[in-house]
Scaffold this motif. Structure first.
Motif, PDB file in Angstrom:
ATOM      1  N   UNK A  56      22.188  25.059 -18.101  1.00 58.64           N
ATOM      2  CA  UNK A  56      23.089  24.703 -19.197  1.00 58.64           C
ATOM      3  C   UNK A  56      24.191  25.748 -19.326  1.00 58.64           C
ATOM      4  N   UNK A  57      23.823  27.026 -19.261  1.00 56.57           N
ATOM      5  CA  UNK A  57      24.821  28.094 -19.370  1.00 56.57           C
ATOM      6  C   UNK A  57      25.850  27.998 -18.250  1.00 56.57           C
ATOM      7  N   UNK A  58      25.398  27.752 -17.047  1.00 54.42           N
ATOM      8  CA  UNK A  58      26.314  27.654 -15.913  1.00 54.42           C
ATOM      9  C   UNK A  58      27.214  26.439 -16.034  1.00 54.42           C
ATOM     10  N   UNK A  59      26.676  25.333 -16.523  1.00 53.30           N
ATOM     11  CA  UNK A  59      27.492  24.137 -16.698  1.00 53.30           C
ATOM     12  C   UNK A  59      28.582  24.381 -17.727  1.00 53.30           C
ATOM     13  N   UNK A  60      28.229  25.040 -18.830  1.00 54.47           N
ATOM     14  CA  UNK A  60      29.224  25.364 -19.858  1.00 54.47           C
ATOM     15  C   UNK A  60      30.295  26.284 -19.272  1.00 54.47           C
ATOM     16  N   UNK A  61      29.862  27.279 -18.515  1.00 52.52           N
ATOM     17  CA  UNK A  61      30.812  28.216 -17.901  1.00 52.52           C
ATOM     18  C   UNK A  61      31.763  27.490 -16.950  1.00 52.52           C
ATOM     19  N   UNK A  65      35.809  27.015 -17.267  1.00 49.70           N
ATOM     20  CA  UNK A  65      36.680  27.498 -16.204  1.00 49.70           C
ATOM     21  C   UNK A  65      37.582  26.383 -15.677  1.00 49.70           C
ATOM     22  N   UNK A  66      37.048  25.162 -15.574  1.00 49.44           N
ATOM     23  CA  UNK A  66      37.821  24.045 -15.043  1.00 49.44           C
ATOM     24  C   UNK A  66      38.614  23.313 -16.118  1.00 49.44           C
ATOM     25  N   UNK A  67      38.412  23.674 -17.377  1.00 49.36           N
ATOM     26  CA  UNK A  67      39.145  23.052 -18.468  1.00 49.36           C
ATOM     27  C   UNK A  67      38.682  21.644 -18.780  1.00 49.36           C
TER      28      UNK A  67
END
Length: 98
Positions: A56-61, A65-67
């Protein structure tokens, strides 16, 4: 001096071996095996939760990053009666083709 050293080293090794044997004997009882199984289960649950949180944290990050817009919680969860859409690999397996 040498005899005293070797006597102390032998006594220490004997005590260490006795303690290891006692721990091994206790771990092979029904209660010991049950405790080990519960510890393994708890460890697996903790690992699963850590992986899910990191995902989940990586998906949010990545979305930041990709907007991209944040994913809604309802998009990530399946309803009780629905099944996920088959991927091309599972669809081929269901048809019996490789």
């Amino acid at each position: 001096m040498r005899r005293g050293f070797w006597f102390a080293a032998g006594a220490g090794a004997g005590i260490y071996a006795m303690n290891r044997a006692r721990r091994l004997r206790e771990s092979l009882t029904v209660e010991g095996l049950r405790d080990r199984a519960q510890a393994l289960s708890l460890g697996a649950k903790m690992f699963r939760d850590e992986v899910a949180q990191a995902q989940v944290d990586k998906e949010v990050e990545l979305r930041e990053r990709l907007g991209l817009a944040p994913a809604a919680a309802s998009d990530r969860q399946l309803s009780a009666g629905s099944t996920p859409a088959p991927t091309p690999i599972t669809a081929r397996r269901q048809r019996g083709t490789n």
